[in-house]
Design a protein around this motif. Structure first.
Motif, PDB file in Angstrom:
ATOM      1  N   ILE A 216       3.695   8.442  -1.239  1.00 56.34           N
ATOM      2  CA  ILE A 216       5.084   8.592  -1.688  1.00 56.34           C
ATOM      3  C   ILE A 216       5.968   9.004  -0.517  1.00 56.34           C
ATOM      4  CG2 ILE A 216       6.614   9.875  -3.208  1.00 56.34           C
ATOM      5  CD1 ILE A 216       4.862   7.859  -4.633  1.00 56.34           C
ATOM      6  N   ALA A 217       5.481   9.973   0.287  1.00 54.97           N
ATOM      7  CA  ALA A 217       6.284  10.462   1.410  1.00 54.97           C
ATOM      8  C   ALA A 217       5.937   9.758   2.712  1.00 54.97           C
ATOM      9  CB  ALA A 217       6.097  11.967   1.570  1.00 54.97           C
ATOM     10  N   GLY A 218       4.905   8.965   2.725  1.00 56.37           N
ATOM     11  CA  GLY A 218       4.443   8.368   3.973  1.00 56.37           C
ATOM     12  C   GLY A 218       5.196   7.114   4.342  1.00 56.37           C
ATOM     13  N   ALA A 219       4.871   6.633   5.534  1.00 57.91           N
ATOM     14  CA  ALA A 219       5.547   5.434   6.049  1.00 57.91           C
ATOM     15  C   ALA A 219       4.580   4.269   6.146  1.00 57.91           C
ATOM     16  CB  ALA A 219       6.143   5.735   7.423  1.00 57.91           C
ATOM     17  N   GLU A 220       3.442   4.310   5.422  1.00 58.24           N
ATOM     18  CA  GLU A 220       2.477   3.232   5.470  1.00 58.24           C
ATOM     19  C   GLU A 220       3.081   1.967   4.853  1.00 58.24           C
ATOM     20  OE1 GLU A 220      -0.759   5.022   7.456  1.00 58.24           O
ATOM     21  OE2 GLU A 220      -0.415   2.949   6.817  1.00 58.24           O
ATOM     22  N   PRO A 221       2.694   0.823   5.326  1.00 61.42           N
ATOM     23  CA  PRO A 221       3.225  -0.451   4.768  1.00 61.42           C
ATOM     24  C   PRO A 221       2.549  -0.764   3.447  1.00 61.42           C
ATOM     25  CG  PRO A 221       1.629  -0.901   6.511  1.00 61.42           C
ATOM     26  CD  PRO A 221       1.816   0.574   6.495  1.00 61.42           C
ATOM     27  N   ALA A 222       2.849   0.001   2.424  1.00 57.37           N
ATOM     28  CA  ALA A 222       2.237  -0.200   1.106  1.00 57.37           C
ATOM     29  C   ALA A 222       3.289  -0.053   0.019  1.00 57.37           C
ATOM     30  CB  ALA A 222       1.105   0.789   0.914  1.00 57.37           C
ATOM     31  N   PRO A 223       4.346  -0.862   0.061  1.00 56.97           N
ATOM     32  CA  PRO A 223       5.438  -0.668  -0.915  1.00 56.97           C
ATOM     33  C   PRO A 223       4.988  -0.879  -2.349  1.00 56.97           C
ATOM     34  CG  PRO A 223       5.672  -2.756   0.283  1.00 56.97           C
ATOM     35  CD  PRO A 223       4.605  -1.994   0.973  1.00 56.97           C
ATOM     36  N   GLN A 224       4.052  -1.821  -2.599  1.00 56.86           N
ATOM     37  CA  GLN A 224       3.646  -2.076  -3.976  1.00 56.86           C
ATOM     38  C   GLN A 224       2.940  -0.876  -4.589  1.00 56.86           C
ATOM     39  OE1 GLN A 224       2.264  -3.220  -1.314  1.00 56.86           O
ATOM     40  NE2 GLN A 224       0.155  -3.970  -1.558  1.00 56.86           N
ATOM     41  N   TYR A 225       2.211  -0.098  -3.760  1.00 66.45           N
ATOM     42  CA  TYR A 225       1.538   1.079  -4.286  1.00 66.45           C
ATOM     43  C   TYR A 225       2.527   2.217  -4.519  1.00 66.45           C
ATOM     44  CZ  TYR A 225      -2.609  -1.450  -2.732  1.00 66.45           C
ATOM     45  OH  TYR A 225      -3.578  -2.399  -2.561  1.00 66.45           O
ATOM     46  N   ARG A 226       3.500   2.384  -3.600  1.00 63.55           N
ATOM     47  CA  ARG A 226       4.507   3.434  -3.792  1.00 63.55           C
ATOM     48  C   ARG A 226       5.342   3.154  -5.034  1.00 63.55           C
ATOM     49  NH1 ARG A 226       5.027   3.109   1.912  1.00 63.55           N
ATOM     50  NH2 ARG A 226       6.928   1.850   1.764  1.00 63.55           N
ATOM     51  N   GLN A 227       5.728   1.899  -5.216  1.00 63.03           N
ATOM     52  CA  GLN A 227       6.541   1.538  -6.383  1.00 63.03           C
ATOM     53  C   GLN A 227       5.777   1.783  -7.677  1.00 63.03           C
ATOM     54  OE1 GLN A 227       7.628  -2.504  -5.621  1.00 63.03           O
ATOM     55  NE2 GLN A 227       8.902  -2.015  -3.821  1.00 63.03           N
ATOM     56  N   ALA A 228       4.482   1.597  -7.645  1.00 59.14           N
ATOM     57  CA  ALA A 228       3.672   1.821  -8.849  1.00 59.14           C
ATOM     58  C   ALA A 228       3.382   3.298  -9.094  1.00 59.14           C
ATOM     59  CB  ALA A 228       2.358   1.058  -8.742  1.00 59.14           C
ATOM     60  N   GLY A 229       3.773   4.200  -8.145  1.00 56.38           N
ATOM     61  CA  GLY A 229       3.588   5.634  -8.336  1.00 56.38           C
ATOM     62  C   GLY A 229       2.261   6.166  -7.857  1.00 56.38           C
ATOM     63  N   PHE A 230       1.509   5.373  -7.051  1.00 56.29           N
ATOM     64  CA  PHE A 230       0.228   5.851  -6.537  1.00 56.29           C
ATOM     65  C   PHE A 230       0.442   6.649  -5.255  1.00 56.29           C
ATOM     66  CE2 PHE A 230      -1.977   3.815  -9.725  1.00 56.29           C
ATOM     67  CZ  PHE A 230      -1.691   2.464  -9.808  1.00 56.29           C
ATOM     68  N   GLN A 231      -0.338   7.743  -5.113  1.00 54.21           N
ATOM     69  CA  GLN A 231      -0.223   8.595  -3.935  1.00 54.21           C
ATOM     70  C   GLN A 231      -1.443   8.491  -3.015  1.00 54.21           C
ATOM     71  OE1 GLN A 231       1.482  12.476  -4.142  1.00 54.21           O
ATOM     72  NE2 GLN A 231       1.950  12.261  -6.320  1.00 54.21           N
ATOM     73  N   ALA A 232      -2.560   7.969  -3.531  1.00 58.15           N
ATOM     74  CA  ALA A 232      -3.767   7.842  -2.712  1.00 58.15           C
ATOM     75  C   ALA A 232      -4.456   6.522  -3.041  1.00 58.15           C
ATOM     76  CB  ALA A 232      -4.721   9.010  -2.957  1.00 58.15           C
ATOM     77  N   ILE A 233      -4.894   5.792  -1.997  1.00 63.90           N
ATOM     78  CA  ILE A 233      -5.594   4.524  -2.203  1.00 63.90           C
ATOM     79  C   ILE A 233      -6.817   4.484  -1.306  1.00 63.90           C
ATOM     80  CG2 ILE A 233      -3.517   3.234  -2.864  1.00 63.90           C
ATOM     81  CD1 ILE A 233      -3.532   2.041  -0.036  1.00 63.90           C
ATOM     82  N   ALA A 234      -7.828   3.744  -1.753  1.00 62.25           N
ATOM     83  CA  ALA A 234      -9.029   3.492  -0.958  1.00 62.25           C
ATOM     84  C   ALA A 234      -9.399   2.030  -1.143  1.00 62.25           C
ATOM     85  CB  ALA A 234     -10.172   4.402  -1.384  1.00 62.25           C
ATOM     86  N   LEU A 235      -9.430   1.271  -0.047  1.00 61.76           N
ATOM     87  CA  LEU A 235      -9.680  -0.170  -0.075  1.00 61.76           C
ATOM     88  C   LEU A 235     -10.986  -0.457   0.656  1.00 61.76           C
ATOM     89  CD1 LEU A 235      -6.049  -1.223   0.886  1.00 61.76           C
ATOM     90  CD2 LEU A 235      -7.005  -1.120  -1.413  1.00 61.76           C
ATOM     91  N   PHE A 236     -11.958  -1.089  -0.073  1.00 61.81           N
ATOM     92  CA  PHE A 236     -13.281  -1.351   0.476  1.00 61.81           C
ATOM     93  C   PHE A 236     -13.501  -2.864   0.568  1.00 61.81           C
ATOM     94  CE2 PHE A 236     -14.832   2.954   0.305  1.00 61.81           C
ATOM     95  CZ  PHE A 236     -14.064   3.523  -0.699  1.00 61.81           C
ATOM     96  N   PRO A 237     -13.804  -3.377   1.780  1.00 56.33           N
ATOM     97  CA  PRO A 237     -14.049  -4.821   1.909  1.00 56.33           C
ATOM     98  C   PRO A 237     -15.332  -5.212   1.188  1.00 56.33           C
ATOM     99  CG  PRO A 237     -14.607  -3.686   3.949  1.00 56.33           C
ATOM    100  CD  PRO A 237     -13.957  -2.669   3.061  1.00 56.33           C
ATOM    101  N   ILE A 238     -15.279  -6.355   0.508  1.00 57.19           N
ATOM    102  CA  ILE A 238     -16.440  -6.878  -0.210  1.00 57.19           C
ATOM    103  C   ILE A 238     -17.149  -7.839   0.741  1.00 57.19           C
ATOM    104  CG2 ILE A 238     -17.234  -8.121  -2.250  1.00 57.19           C
ATOM    105  CD1 ILE A 238     -14.672  -7.235  -3.667  1.00 57.19           C
TER     106      ILE A 238
END
Length: 817
Positions: A216-238
């Motif tokens: 929410i406060a960060g500058a990461e390039p993740a607008p879709q997650y911020r707009q959805a209200g998420f504050q923490a994400i973890a992405l694992f390659p398959i």
């Protein structure tokens, strides 16, 4: 020593004063220096975790009120560094006041933080592995890719406590979301390029997980997650071989960080997703009957087996007859077996012989009940080279359509640490029960001492009066002196009981151990059976030591009694030796706390059964005993060890099974200038000049003999058996001194003295009692009591105390040790 080893602290709760006394282990458990503490109960409760405080408080009130027989609670407690540690607290009410209300509780506090942490970690790991196993089974039952991805997303969300899970696959230059799971149901089909899904592509390109917090406060390039209200994400390659099939993403609304454990779980789930997606592709292509896809299926199954084999717990499959058909590598490591060594063998061969009949009986019951699908049991396992340890086994039965067991899929977990913690808890509970027994013994000892000393006052007092009235050469004098000697021995026996039960404090003075040893051995000879030979070699020229004669007497009795019990039924020899011994620097270094210099060596040797090395290591532990139930408390040698070390000495033990045991005690000697002077002729006793003394005692025999002894010393003595009447006599007659018993009904001696001193502050008061609690003596002197004597008093003691009282002298009590 046992209490320190198990991080156990004993507490003593004074209910009326709302104070708790805790031993030195409590401070050490909290991270502070060792030492006993006395703390108000409210301060202790203030440091209990708020979520546990009300429950723990209610449990203690229920025990105090008699609604429960025992107080037993586990709660979190803040230590000196502000950290929370788990404490298992147990106790019982051990004392009541005159109205029957609880006045005292005694119990233990045990640090179970490590056990709690181990249980929590093991429980969480087991839950995850079981859920992962269940997810794997459900994915293998599905054939289409859509159904597999939907099931994977639905199961993955609760495993990582995520608000939402998404499975996105690579299709050309885009990521296409195929399935969602979690609390936010969303339809799939959304597409995103590298710009819109920059973090996901970062994980794909690096083939490494990408974890971000504070979106929410960060500058990461993740607008879709911020707009959805998420504050923490973890992405694992398959990942599947050299290819990256897509991304398994976990999102959280709360700013709860993904930790290392979450990362490990996510990697496993991504591997499972890769296998499941690949399997789906294989099964879909298998419809077209291609040999290449069939080979890929075999490869996928091998990869799945590799995943199972990477788990640290032992996993194995056994058929209906409990024959091993598959074991993962961890299973072989767990039992020290070579790879492949167990396949084809019975799984029951691993079960310890003492547990095998019960395990086999339960297994027959389980396989014959079609309704049983999953069971858990605990038993001991024997590794290849004899090492034995406890395991917990979880078994899933695979049955056919008729309910017949085809095979069992099992997971083993080493629970030896938990079992050791449970055993330590049981030992601590046993120690608490023994401590409560000792407390009861102390209470009983105090009552016996009071009554018995009153009886002895009459016996010894009347004997002294008789001796005083007889001519020195009278025929009855030797017999009366024998009565005096026996009475003094009985008086000393009462003091030994009180010291052993910690109802009196010990005081030390220069002592020649030859005389103490002679008295102890004389007492032993009268109790040992005829087939036991007691030999002594006591050097009469030994130097003196600074010691408590009663405690040294107890040491000799305990060692000789242990030696007696070690002898066979046919009898044997006990040899006691006392001689001087020069301790050098090397010997002192090996036997702390000795210092180089002259010492006494007291040795007790028997030719009995002897002891094994394992027993020798534990003989000084409190409550440890090799005797059968009811024939020993396990305290005898613990008391010896405590007394010797309190005297600055050391103990050495040699024992050979079948040949006997030698105990050696080394005590530092005193310089000749500090040795006790030889007994000379008795000095003249100080007498009175007709002073008027009021004697108050509710026991007629005791009061009469004290009165007559005082008269023999030249005083005018008046006896009164009723304390209230005595108070009136004091107010109306010019008595020069008050001599009173302590324990009297209606008006105890201390209260009688207090009221008398309010009216006559200058009145000398001498207090006598069959038993006085050590802590009460200071209070008696505070109210104005000048002298305190134990019953029965010797005539010289009584004469000296009367003289000091009337001449304004006050004897200070000896310093306790």
């Amino acid at each position: 020593m046992a209490l320190e080893a198990t991080l156990t602290s004993i507490w003593d709760y004074d209910v009326a004063a709302n104070r708790v006394q805790l031993d030195g282990n409590w401070s050490r458990m909290l991270g502070g220096p060792p030492g006993e503490t006395v703390t108000p109960i409210r301060e202790l409760l203030a440091r209990v975790h708020p979520d546990d405080r009300r429950r723990a408080t209610k449990a203690s009130f229920d025990c105090i009120a008699g609604r429960t027989a025992e107080y037993s609670q586990e709660y979190r407690f803040r230590d000196q560094q502000g950290e929370w540690l788990w404490v298992h607290s147990r106790g019982r009410v051990t004392g009541h006041d005159e109205q029957g209300r609880a006045s005292r509780m005694i119990g233990t506090n045990i640090d179970v933080t490590q056990r709690k942490a181990t249980e929590l970690a093991a429980s969480r790991q087991l839950e995850f592995l079981q859920a992962l196993n269940q997810t794997t089974l459900e994915l293998m039952e599905r054939r289409s890719r859509a159904a597999i991805l939907e099931a994977l997303a639905g199961h993955a969300a609760p495993l990582l406590e995520a608000t939402q899970v998404e499975v996105a696959l690579v299709e050309g230059d885009e990521l296409v979301t195929h399935a969602y799971g979690g609390a936010r149901p969303t339809r799939g089909g959304q597409r995103a390029g590298r710009r819109e899904a920059a973090l996901s592509w970062q994980a794909i390109d690096a083939r490494e997980p990408v974890i971000r917090h504070g979106l929410i406060a960060g500058a990461e390039p993740a607008p879709q997650y911020r707009q959805a209200g998420f504050q923490a994400i973890a992405l694992f390659p398959i990942l599947h071989g050299p290819r990256c099939l897509g991304v398994l993403g976990f999102m959280r609304e709360a700013d709860q960080c993904f930790n290392a454990e979450d990362r490990q779980k996510g990697v496993l789930l991504a591997q499972l997703a890769a296998l499941a997606i690949h399997n789906a592709s294989v099964y879909e292509d298998a419809i077209q009957v291609t040999e290449a896809k069939t080979a890929a299926l075999r490869e996928s199954e091998q990869l799945y087996r590799s995943l199972v084999e990477s788990v640290s717990q032992g996993n194995y499959i056994a058929d209906r007859r409990s024959i091993f058909t598959y074991c993962n590598p961890a299973m072989y490591v767990l039992g020290d077996f070579a790879p492949g060594e167990l396949v084809g063998q019975s799984s029951f061969r691993l079960v310890a012989e003492e547990d095998r009949p019960q395990v086999m009986a339960k297994y027959r019951q389980w396989i014959n009940d079609p309704s049983i699908r999953h069971v858990t049991c605990e038993f001991r396992v024997v590794a290849k080279h004899g090492r034995q340890f406890w395991v917990e086994q979880n078994t899933d039965f695979v049955r056919d359509a008729n309910g017949r067991v085809l095979e069992g899929r099992n997971m083993l977990r080493d629970i030896s640490e938990r079992k050791e913690a449970e055993a330590a808890l049981r030992r601590s509970e046993a120690q608490l029960r023994q401590a409560q027994k000792m407390e009861s013994l102390g209470t009983l000892a105090g009552g016996i001492a009071h009554d018995f000393n009153n009886i002895l006052t009459g016996i010894l007092g009347f004997t002294q009066l008789s001796l005083a009235d007889l001519e020195p050469g009278h025929a009855a004098v030797p017999w009366l002196e024998g009565v005096m000697k026996s009475g003094e021995r009985a008086k000393g026996l009462v003091q030994q009981i009180l010291t052993f039960s910690r109802k009196t404090e010990s005081s030390r003075s220069p002592v020649r151990l030859q005389s103490v040893a002679h008295e102890s051995l004389d007492l032993l000879r009268s109790t040992l059976p005829a087939m036991v030979r007691l030999e002594s070699h006591l050097d009469p020229g030994c130097a003196a030591v600074l010691a408590d004669p009663t405690e040294i007497h107890q040491v000799i009795l305990n060692l000789c009694t242990n030696a007696w019990h070690a002898l066979p039924e046919a009898g044997g020899t006990i040899q006691v030796t006392l001689a001087e011994y020069a301790v050098d620097l090397a010997f002192a270094a090996d036997h702390q706390p000795l210092q180089p210099g002259p010492h006494l060596r007291l040795a007790v040797e028997d030719n009995g059964a002897g002891m094994e090395a394992e027993t020798l290591e534990r003989i000084f532990e409190p409550f440890f005993t090799t005797k059968e139930a009811g024939k020993g408390t396990g305290l005898g040698l613990a008391v010896v060890h405590s007394v010797v070390h309190a005297h600055g000495g050391a103990i050495r033990v040699h024992s050979t099974p079948g040949r006997g045991t030698l105990f050696e005690i080394f005590l530092p000697t005193l310089p000749p200038a500090e040795a006790p002077a030889p007994a000379g002729a008795p000095a003249d006793l100080p007498g009175g000049r007709g002073e008027r003394v009021l004697v108050v005692d509710d026991e007629p025999d005791s009061g009469t003999v004290i009165t007559r002894l005082i008269e023999k010393l030249g005083y005018q003595a008046t006896y009164c058996g009723e304390p209230f009447q005595a108070l009136a006599l004091l107010y109306t007659n010019p008595f020069d001194m008050l001599v009173t018993d302590l324990a009297m009904p209606g008006l105890p001696g201390d209260e009688l003295a207090r009221q008398a001193l309010v009216r006559r502050p200058e009145l000398p008061v001498l207090l006598l009692s069959g038993f006085i609690e050590p802590g009460k003596q200071a209070k008696l002197r505070q109210i104005g009591v000048r002298e305190i004597l134990d019953k029965p008093p010797a005539l010289a003691e009584l004469a000296g105390a009367l003289h000091r009282c009337l001449n304004g002298q006050v004897t200070k009590p000896a310093a306790p040790h």
